[in-house]
Design an enzyme around this catalytic site. Structure first.
Site, PDB file in Angstrom:
ATOM      1  N   GLU A  26       0.802  -1.235   0.000  1.00 43.51           N
ATOM      2  CA  GLU A  26       0.000   0.000   0.000  1.00 43.51           C
ATOM      3  C   GLU A  26       0.833   1.282   0.000  1.00 43.51           C
ATOM      4  OE1 GLU A  26      -2.808  -0.373   3.253  1.00 43.51           O
ATOM      5  OE2 GLU A  26      -3.705  -2.172   2.392  1.00 43.51           O
ATOM      6  N   GLU A  82      -5.877 -10.822  -0.797  1.00 40.39           N
ATOM      7  CA  GLU A  82      -6.693 -10.512   0.403  1.00 40.39           C
ATOM      8  C   GLU A  82      -8.174 -10.410   0.038  1.00 40.39           C
ATOM      9  OE1 GLU A  82      -5.233  -7.059   2.534  1.00 40.39           O
ATOM     10  OE2 GLU A  82      -3.137  -7.607   2.214  1.00 40.39           O
TER      11      GLU A  82
HETATM   12  C1  XIL Z   1      -6.028  -5.926   8.736  1.00 42.66           C
HETATM   13  C2  XIL Z   1      -6.377  -7.070   9.691  1.00 42.66           C
HETATM   14  O1  XIL Z   1      -7.298  -7.918   9.041  1.00 42.66           O
HETATM   15  C3  XIL Z   1      -6.959  -6.529  10.979  1.00 42.66           C
HETATM   16  O2  XIL Z   1      -7.145  -7.586  11.906  1.00 42.66           O
HETATM   17  C4  XIL Z   1      -6.026  -5.489  11.564  1.00 42.66           C
HETATM   18  O3  XIL Z   1      -6.624  -4.930  12.712  1.00 42.66           O
HETATM   19  C5  XIL Z   1      -5.739  -4.402  10.549  1.00 42.66           C
HETATM   20  O4  XIL Z   1      -5.201  -4.974   9.378  1.00 42.66           O
HETATM   21  N1  XIL Z   1      -4.786  -4.544   3.963  1.00 42.66           N
HETATM   22  C6  XIL Z   1      -3.762  -5.295   4.462  1.00 42.66           C
HETATM   23  C7  XIL Z   1      -3.971  -6.110   5.687  1.00 42.66           C
HETATM   24  O5  XIL Z   1      -2.699  -5.396   3.819  1.00 42.66           O
HETATM   25  O6  XIL Z   1      -2.801  -6.256   6.448  1.00 42.66           O
HETATM   26  C8  XIL Z   1      -5.087  -5.540   6.549  1.00 42.66           C
HETATM   27  O7  XIL Z   1      -5.332  -6.441   7.633  1.00 42.66           O
HETATM   28  C9  XIL Z   1      -6.314  -5.307   5.719  1.00 42.66           C
HETATM   29  C10 XIL Z   1      -6.038  -4.329   4.622  1.00 42.66           C
END
Ligand code: XIL
Length: 397
Positions: free
Chosen positions: A170, A289
């Site tokens: 990101e 994801e």
């Molecule tokens: C999220 C997790 O799912 C949560 O449990 C945590 O509180 C915050 O992060 N993009 C990403 C992930 O790359 O690492 C994120 O994960 C969601 C968005």
């Protein structure tokens, strides 16, 4: 791949599928692909199917279904949180490896690969690091050295145990940010400048010559206007092209795939086209994801099926678009969901105004939803001549 070679791969896959299928097929009881797990069905395509894993849920003895589904339905796991910097090094110089090691062991026992998430990101950084930079006790030069050390330490520890690392996550802004012109955002760009991206990949490669190194981001499922000032996919495309031109060892682009049913999103061919364009740069691709959330209106919360069903259907359709595009492009080596059950999903906690949910492929009672059935169907119905096994990328030096 030549047809004969493909048939050989197919025969091996069929043999494996048969071996894993405990009930032998007979004329009266033919082989039933719908009874197979996602991981068994994905094997024929050489595709890793993964999930993010919440370690608290995995260790909860009162929630055995979580562990069971994680082990049986998926061939790959990602740490949802425990490989982030704040978890690994909560106080300066003291690494807590236990939860991450536990996931690595779980994966080994269940013959799963591990996606490493994440080395460089502006979120979930330890407080000592961000406050040290803020109060000036950590200089820019020291910060760069801390990053090099972190990457080297973590990648070295898991050398040979991880198949893909999200090296940078990101790094690019969104059109709704200020300023709206897309730019390198966040802590690392702010303090080290965009050169940290090339450094991070080079440090990761130095620590493990064989692991695949990924850039990972959201809202890059399809190209938009083609103008990098407002099309994030184009910005990321130009960025990775630039890194490759500088001989930076980047092997792949991970498209997170956090979608929402309220947005309309994409069709399969738009997404296929984006994957193809990254592939043409010589990169592997992956969905890393995936989840498809919906607005939880009052009627949805009250259980009104007239409001729930269209959301479940739209969610399933979006999951399927990403899965079909992945299957269609041979560089797409893994498809990971960000949690598999609505019982354990980051969505309700993160998107609460308005409340959102229903984002995963199983409901809160671990019943498979339409989305599960749809991606399973995609795995079943796909095959030659248009869907061929994955091409394994060679790590760049
Ligand atoms: C999220 C997790 O799912 C949560 O449990 C945590 O509180 C915050 O992060 N993009 C990403 C992930 O790359 O690492 C994120 O994960 C969601 C968005």
């Amino acid at each position: 791949m030549k047809l004969r070679r493909w048939m050989a791969v197919g025969a091996v896959a069929v043999a494996t599928v048969t071996a894993l299928n405990t009930v032998p097929a007979t004329a009266s009881r033919p082989y039933d692909p719908t009874a197979q797990s996602l991981r068994t069905l994905a094997l024929r395509h050489g595709l890793q199917i993964g999930t993010a894993v919440d370690m608290a849920a995995l260790n909860n003895a009162n929630d055995p279904r979580y562990r069971q589904i994680t082990a049986t339905e998926f061939s790959s796991v990602t740490a949802e949180n425990v490989m982030k910097w704040e978890s690994l090094e909560p106080t300066r110089g003291n690494y807590d490896w236990a939860p991450a090691d536990q996931l690595i062991d779980f994966a080994k026992r269940n013959k799963q690969t591990v996606r490493g998430h994440v080395l460089v990101w502006q979120n979930q950084l330890p407080g000592w690091l961000t406050s040290g930079v803020e109060d000036g006790s950590i200089s820019k030069q020291e910060l760069r050295e801390l990053l090099r050390k972190h990457i080297t330490t973590v990648v070295s520890r898991y050398k040979g145990k991880i198949s893909q690392w999200d090296v940078v996550n990101e790094a690019v802004s969104d059109p709704w940010d200020n300023p709206p012109t897309l730019h390198y955002k966040g802590f690392w760009a702010q303090h080290l400048g965009p050169g940290y991206l090339a450094d991070a990949f080079r440090w990761a490669r130095a620590a493990d010559p064989k692991v695949l190194l990924f850039y990972n981001d959201y809202n890059i499922e399809a190209f938009g206007s083609g103008n990098p000032a407002n099309d994030k996919t184009q910005f990321v495309y130009d960025m990775v092209k630039g890194l490759l031109a500088q001989r930076v060892p980047i092997d792949g682009v991970g498209s997170q795939g956090h979608l929402g049913t309220q947005y309309g999103n994409y069709d399969t061919l738009q997404v296929t086209d984006a994957l193809k364009r990254f592939t043409a740069l010589g990169l592997a691709t992956a969905f890393t994801e995936v989840d498809v959330r919906s607005e939880m209106t009052e009627a949805v919360q009250a259980g009104d099926s007239a409001e729930i069903n269209p959301r479940l259907q739209a969610s399933a359709a979006n999951f399927s678009v990403l899965m079909k595009a992945c299957l269609a492009v041979r560089s797409c080596i893994s498809f990971t969901v960000w949690g598999f059950s609505d019982k354990h999903s980051w969505v309700p906690t993160w998107f609460d105004n308005p409340p959102e949910g229903l984002a995963t492929i199983y409901d809160e009672n671990y019943q498979p939803k339409r989305a599960y059935h749809e991606i399973k169907s995609d795995l079943i119905f796909a095959g030659p001549p248009y869907v061929l096994p994955r091409i394994t990328p060679k790590p760049r030096r």
